[in-house]
Design a protein around this motif. Sequence first.
Motif, PDB file in Angstrom:
ATOM      1  N   ARG A 216       0.817  -1.292   0.067  1.00  0.00           N
ATOM      2  CA  ARG A 216      -0.090  -0.087   0.013  1.00  0.00           C
ATOM      3  C   ARG A 216       0.934   1.228   0.067  1.00  0.00           C
ATOM      4  NH1 ARG A 216      -5.422  -0.173   1.153  1.00  0.00           N
ATOM      5  NH2 ARG A 216      -5.405   1.784   2.493  1.00  0.00           N
ATOM      6  N   GLY A 217       2.066   1.153   0.607  1.00  0.00           N
ATOM      7  CA  GLY A 217       2.702   2.359   0.787  1.00  0.00           C
ATOM      8  C   GLY A 217       3.372   2.674  -0.473  1.00  0.00           C
ATOM      9  N   GLN A 219       1.985   2.240  -3.439  1.00  0.00           N
ATOM     10  CA  GLN A 219       0.944   3.106  -3.934  1.00  0.00           C
ATOM     11  C   GLN A 219       0.608   4.226  -3.310  1.00  0.00           C
ATOM     12  OE1 GLN A 219      -1.867  -0.148  -5.344  1.00  0.00           O
ATOM     13  NE2 GLN A 219      -0.958  -1.270  -3.700  1.00  0.00           N
ATOM     14  N   ARG A 220       1.422   4.676  -2.544  1.00  0.00           N
ATOM     15  CA  ARG A 220       1.053   6.009  -1.756  1.00  0.00           C
ATOM     16  C   ARG A 220      -0.360   5.976  -1.069  1.00  0.00           C
ATOM     17  NH1 ARG A 220       5.028   8.574  -5.250  1.00  0.00           N
ATOM     18  NH2 ARG A 220       6.057  10.042  -4.042  1.00  0.00           N
ATOM     19  N   LYS A 221      -0.773   4.769  -0.699  1.00  0.00           N
ATOM     20  CA  LYS A 221      -1.939   4.701   0.125  1.00  0.00           C
ATOM     21  C   LYS A 221      -1.510   4.603   1.656  1.00  0.00           C
ATOM     22  CE  LYS A 221      -4.289   1.521  -3.047  1.00  0.00           C
ATOM     23  NZ  LYS A 221      -5.309   0.343  -3.240  1.00  0.00           N
ATOM     24  N   TYR A 222      -1.637   5.733   2.401  1.00  0.00           N
ATOM     25  CA  TYR A 222      -0.868   5.890   3.673  1.00  0.00           C
ATOM     26  C   TYR A 222      -1.958   5.785   4.974  1.00  0.00           C
ATOM     27  CZ  TYR A 222       2.985   7.521   1.169  1.00  0.00           C
ATOM     28  OH  TYR A 222       3.974   7.670   0.299  1.00  0.00           O
ATOM     29  N   SER A 244       7.875   3.618   4.607  1.00  0.00           N
ATOM     30  CA  SER A 244       7.478   3.543   3.431  1.00  0.00           C
ATOM     31  C   SER A 244       7.223   4.966   2.603  1.00  0.00           C
ATOM     32  CB  SER A 244       6.247   2.676   3.169  1.00  0.00           C
ATOM     33  OG  SER A 244       5.841   2.507   1.713  1.00  0.00           O
ATOM     34  N   ALA A 245       6.435   5.851   3.417  1.00  0.00           N
ATOM     35  CA  ALA A 245       6.259   7.135   3.151  1.00  0.00           C
ATOM     36  C   ALA A 245       7.440   7.920   3.004  1.00  0.00           C
ATOM     37  CB  ALA A 245       5.283   7.884   3.884  1.00  0.00           C
ATOM     38  N   GLN A 248       9.244   7.124  -0.180  1.00  0.00           N
ATOM     39  CA  GLN A 248       8.824   7.723  -1.314  1.00  0.00           C
ATOM     40  C   GLN A 248       8.938   9.245  -1.511  1.00  0.00           C
ATOM     41  OE1 GLN A 248       7.547   5.414  -3.438  1.00  0.00           O
ATOM     42  NE2 GLN A 248       5.462   5.013  -3.108  1.00  0.00           N
ATOM     43  N   ASP A 250       7.711  11.533   0.833  1.00  0.00           N
ATOM     44  CA  ASP A 250       6.627  11.906   1.558  1.00  0.00           C
ATOM     45  C   ASP A 250       6.892  12.071   3.234  1.00  0.00           C
ATOM     46  OD1 ASP A 250       5.194  12.130  -0.754  1.00  0.00           O
ATOM     47  OD2 ASP A 250       4.415  10.235  -0.487  1.00  0.00           O
ATOM     48  N   THR A 253       4.405  13.241   5.878  1.00  0.00           N
ATOM     49  CA  THR A 253       3.364  12.320   6.066  1.00  0.00           C
ATOM     50  C   THR A 253       3.913  11.018   6.898  1.00  0.00           C
ATOM     51  OG1 THR A 253       2.314  12.571   3.996  1.00  0.00           O
ATOM     52  CG2 THR A 253       1.834  10.400   5.096  1.00  0.00           C
TER      53      THR A 253
END
Length: 282
Positions: A216-217, A219-222, A244-245, A248, A250, A253
Amino acid sequence: MRHTVLGSICGLSLAVLAACSDSDQESVERAIQDVNALDESNLSDVMLTVADPNEGIAYFQRTLNDNPDRIDIQRGLAVSYVRAKRFTEAVPAWTRVTKHKESTANDRVDLADAQIRAGQWDAAEKTLDSIPPTHETFKRYRLEAMIADSNQEWNRADSFYEIAVGLTTRPGGVMNNWGYSKLTRGDYAEAERLFGEAIRQDSTLFTAKNNMVLARGAQRKYTLPVVPMVQTERAQLLHTLALSAIKQGDTETGKVLLREAIETHPQHFEAAVRALDALERA
């Protein structure tokens, strides 16, 4: 007179016992052998399940010294090496089993498993190739899928994973492996789906939950997925999602998620605290 009668009776009894002694002795010996075999079988089962693996190794080594040709003892030793995570020693132990005249295709599958655990991927592939294709078991296809993954033969891997899933009533673990295969290929959505299937099959699989968060991370699903989790697991998954964020790019976040992980954990969450301090000092 009384002594004479008693003597006669005793003499007669001894004669009868003497007449029966040979057949009775054979029966007694057979009974003792049966009991010993039962006791040994029970002890072997204990050594292969609840006993400390290294105790199992010592037991099967001792027994093998007295019974070097018994394949069940050879198998017990090989299994014990694997249980003890002594994989380098497990490989020659399983190799010895496969050379026994009573060995089976399952023994070669177990040898391939030990070879993979020992990092001997090429040897494991050769071992699996030596097994007839008619030998179709869950463990065989799970290993075939892992070999195909290591060779980046994705279509073969998918085919083997699919077959393996159909050959077990507990597919959670192999679905997690399949999902991780998709994750390494960059197919994040399919990986997330497979991890979800793994968790539905076995809600205790924390590895699958953690892998799902990674997918999920990517795919930027935080946000955390809706899956069963205890408080400690939730904190750990938030930590994984935060990292993970950050990976990426981010970062803000990631900081928010780290703070939430620290607040969620029922104890002091040292790893998350260190990560947050490092980000805030940067």
